[in-house]
Every structure is written in C-alpha cells, then in structure tokens.
Design a protein around this motif. Structure first.
Motif, short mmCIF file in Angstrom:
data_model
loop_
_atom_site.label_atom_id
_atom_site.label_comp_id
_atom_site.label_asym_id
_atom_site.label_seq_id
_atom_site.Cartn_x
_atom_site.Cartn_y
_atom_site.Cartn_z
N HIS A 81 -25.38 88.36 36.24
CA HIS A 81 -25.19 87.59 37.38
C HIS A 81 -25.67 88.88 38.26
O HIS A 81 -26.26 88.51 39.52
N PRO A 82 -25.92 90.13 38.23
CA PRO A 82 -25.85 91.05 39.77
C PRO A 82 -27.14 90.81 39.73
O PRO A 82 -27.87 91.19 41.10
N ALA A 83 -28.39 90.34 39.09
CA ALA A 83 -30.12 90.58 39.42
C ALA A 83 -30.18 89.32 39.99
O ALA A 83 -31.15 89.35 40.44
N CYS A 84 -28.90 88.45 40.12
CA CYS A 84 -29.63 87.32 40.87
C CYS A 84 -29.39 86.70 41.59
O CYS A 84 -28.41 87.39 42.91
N ASP A 85 -29.99 85.79 42.88
CA ASP A 85 -29.58 85.79 44.08
C ASP A 85 -28.55 83.89 44.19
O ASP A 85 -28.46 83.70 45.21
N ALA A 86 -29.00 83.15 42.90
CA ALA A 86 -28.34 82.76 43.04
C ALA A 86 -28.05 81.98 41.34
O ALA A 86 -28.24 82.04 40.62
N VAL A 87 -26.52 81.36 41.01
CA VAL A 87 -26.32 81.07 40.08
C VAL A 87 -26.69 79.41 40.27
O VAL A 87 -26.37 78.76 41.56
N ILE A 88 -26.08 78.99 39.21
CA ILE A 88 -26.81 77.24 38.98
C ILE A 88 -25.29 77.35 37.55
O ILE A 88 -25.56 77.48 36.50
N GLY A 89 -24.25 76.65 37.67
CA GLY A 89 -23.03 76.14 36.17
C GLY A 89 -23.18 74.93 35.67
O GLY A 89 -22.71 73.38 36.86
N ALA A 90 -24.62 74.57 34.97
CA ALA A 90 -24.84 73.11 34.46
C ALA A 90 -23.84 73.64 33.12
O ALA A 90 -24.61 72.12 32.35
N ALA A 91 -23.68 74.14 32.21
CA ALA A 91 -22.98 74.03 31.47
C ALA A 91 -21.33 73.55 31.11
O ALA A 91 -20.87 72.98 31.88
N ALA A 92 -21.79 72.77 29.78
CA ALA A 92 -20.68 71.97 29.73
C ALA A 92 -19.38 73.28 28.69
O ALA A 92 -19.64 72.42 27.45
N VAL A 93 -18.72 73.73 29.61
CA VAL A 93 -17.80 74.63 28.71
C VAL A 93 -17.08 74.04 28.29
O VAL A 93 -16.41 73.58 28.46
N SER A 94 -16.34 74.88 26.39
CA SER A 94 -15.48 74.29 26.11
C SER A 94 -14.28 74.78 26.79
O SER A 94 -14.50 75.78 27.12
N ASP A 95 -13.13 73.96 27.08
CA ASP A 95 -12.44 74.60 28.02
C ASP A 95 -11.37 75.09 27.45
O ASP A 95 -10.96 76.37 27.68
N PHE A 96 -11.29 74.86 26.00
CA PHE A 96 -10.30 75.50 24.66
C PHE A 96 -10.50 75.30 23.86
O PHE A 96 -12.33 75.80 23.57
N ARG A 97 -10.02 77.19 22.95
CA ARG A 97 -11.07 77.96 21.84
C ARG A 97 -9.38 78.00 20.33
O ARG A 97 -8.62 77.63 21.77
N PRO A 98 -9.69 77.97 19.06
CA PRO A 98 -8.86 78.24 18.45
C PRO A 98 -8.69 79.72 19.03
O PRO A 98 -9.05 80.58 18.95
N ARG A 99 -6.85 79.34 18.90
CA ARG A 99 -6.31 80.84 18.63
C ARG A 99 -6.78 81.93 18.14
O ARG A 99 -7.09 82.92 17.85
N GLU A 100 -6.99 81.25 16.37
CA GLU A 100 -7.72 82.00 15.43
C GLU A 100 -9.20 81.28 14.63
O GLU A 100 -9.11 80.42 14.88
N THR A 101 -9.57 82.37 14.39
CA THR A 101 -11.27 81.90 14.00
C THR A 101 -10.99 82.31 12.54
O THR A 101 -10.68 83.70 12.26
N THR A 102 -10.72 81.43 10.82
CA THR A 102 -10.78 81.92 9.92
C THR A 102 -12.16 82.60 8.94
O THR A 102 -13.12 82.10 9.31
N ALA A 103 -12.25 84.09 8.75
CA ALA A 103 -13.55 84.13 8.22
C ALA A 103 -13.36 83.25 6.72
O ALA A 103 -15.13 83.34 7.41
N GLY A 104 -13.10 83.25 6.33
CA GLY A 104 -13.57 82.10 5.06
C GLY A 104 -13.55 80.28 5.25
O GLY A 104 -12.88 79.98 6.47
N LYS A 105 -14.49 79.46 4.84
CA LYS A 105 -14.16 78.33 5.04
C LYS A 105 -12.79 77.81 4.61
O LYS A 105 -13.01 78.29 3.25
#
Ligand code: C5P
Length: 211
Positions: A81-105
C-alpha cells in the motif's frame, strides 16, 4: 499522481483452511479483478495484483502476489500500500475463518464436527485507515437495499468510489452496476461487461487517460 500510476488491485476469493485439504471459500472467479488489471495495464499503469486462487489466468504484465487466506491478503496489501497511488478492492474476501485449523486431515467417522467461525480482517477498511493522498475504490455485492448498504460501506471503508451490484454478477459475462462516489455521485451504469466496467472505474480513479 505520477505519470505511471501504481495500482494495487485485490482479486479473487480467499480460502480459509479448516484442515490441510478443506477450506471455506466462495464462488468468485477473479474475472473482475483481472479485467481491472488488464484495463490498467493498457493505460500504462504499474499493477500490483494481490490474488487468491483464481478460475481465470493472472493477466500478463502485472506484478502478481499469490495469497491464500484473508490474513495473507491483508499482509500483502499492507506491505504494498505505501508505494501505490490507488487501490481497487475487487477481491471476494472470506468474511469468516475457522477459529482453529487442524494440522492433520480430520478423518470420517469421528462423529459430528462443529466449526466455530470468527471474522477475518476487513482489508479495505485497514487500508482506509492509512489512506493518505491515495484514491480507494471497492465493490459491494448486495442482495437488498443496494444503494443504502453500498453507501454505508463507502463511508465505513473510507472509499472514494464504490461499485454496487447483485450476486448475479459472480461468474456472469455482464451485469448491472451502480457507481457511488464520496462526492455524492450516484450513477446507474446500466448493463456492462466486466472490462467496460473496469474502463468506467479507471476513468473516475485516474482521469480518462488513454495510451
Ligand atoms: O463488506 P463487504 O464484504 O460487502 O465489502 C466489499 C468490499 O470490501 C470489496 O471491495 C472487497 O474487496 C472488500 N473487502 C475487503 N476485506 C474484507 C471484506 C471485503 O477488503 N474482509
């Protein structure tokens, strides 16, 4: 703005992993972000393209920064961001994530699985807090009260421009767009392709410059 504006574009979905092979995500293809990047490149801009896993090719000529999660996208966006002149946020960012991620499947047969979801960071909002002289634009996908909800987001995220549309736009070749400006602009843009929408947005962001 310099003669070769530097644009930071976020694009595509993010993935929030539950375990090494499973994740929460959404149907974003990244096509709108890619169309914006192509239009910006055609106008001589330098493009930092921060993207999640895309269903379309990364446009040739961008400086690509591949990320997976919302946190990765936030880290990359804050760094660039510091080096840019303009920003366009076109990403569909996930609004939620799991509180925990398990290391194994996690195996089948271990009974019910209850996931606790926690909110992810709002990337455009975080960038808005550091906005300075930059011009910021975002998108809002709304199922109801399009203009009212979009206007609220424009102010919350300290955006100069916001493009509002409905969920039918995901993966569609054409869609109907509404353009809102911090200056009070409200323009019904009608039905446009993603590339035509990109041209309108870059006109208001950078001025109607063509190579
Ligand atoms: O709040 P909402 O998700 O509807 O806002 C959409 C706009 O905000 C889009 O421009 C999107 O790229 C951006 N956004 C973001 N970080 C989030 C969620 C959305 O930058 N966590």
């Amino acid at each position: 703005m310099s003669s070769r504006p530097r644009l930071l574009i976020t694009a595509g979905p993010t993935r929030e992993h539950v375990d090494p092979v499973r994740f929460l995500s959404n149907a974003s293809t990244g096509a709108q972000g890619a169309a914006l990047a192509e239009e910006a490149l055609a106008r001589g801009c330098i493009v930092d393209f921060v993207h999640g896993p895309l269903a379309v090719p990364v446009p040739a000529g961008v400086i690509a920064h591949a990320v997976v999660s919302a946190q990765d996208m936030l880290d990359a966006a804050l760094r660039l961001h510091p080096a840019c002149d303009a920003v366009i946020g076109a990403a569909a960012v996930s609004d939620f994530r799991p509180r925990e991620t398990t290391a194994g499947k996690r195996k089948r047969g271990s009974g019910a699985w209850t996931l606790e979801l926690v909110p992810t960071a709002d990337i455009l909002r975080a960038l808005g807090e550091r906005k300075g002289h930059r011009v910021h634009a975002g998108f809002a996908l709304e199922t109801d009260d399009l203009a009212a909800n979009a206007l609220r987001k424009l102010h919350e995220k300290q955006l100069d421009w916001l493009v509002a549309n409905s969920p039918q736009a995901i993966g569609a070749a054409e869609s109907r767009y509404l353009l809102l400006g911090r200056d009070g602009t409200q323009r019904d843009l009608g039905v446009l392709t993603k590339r035509a929408l990109a041209a309108v947005l870059l006109d208001v962001l950078l001025g109607p410059v063509r190579p």
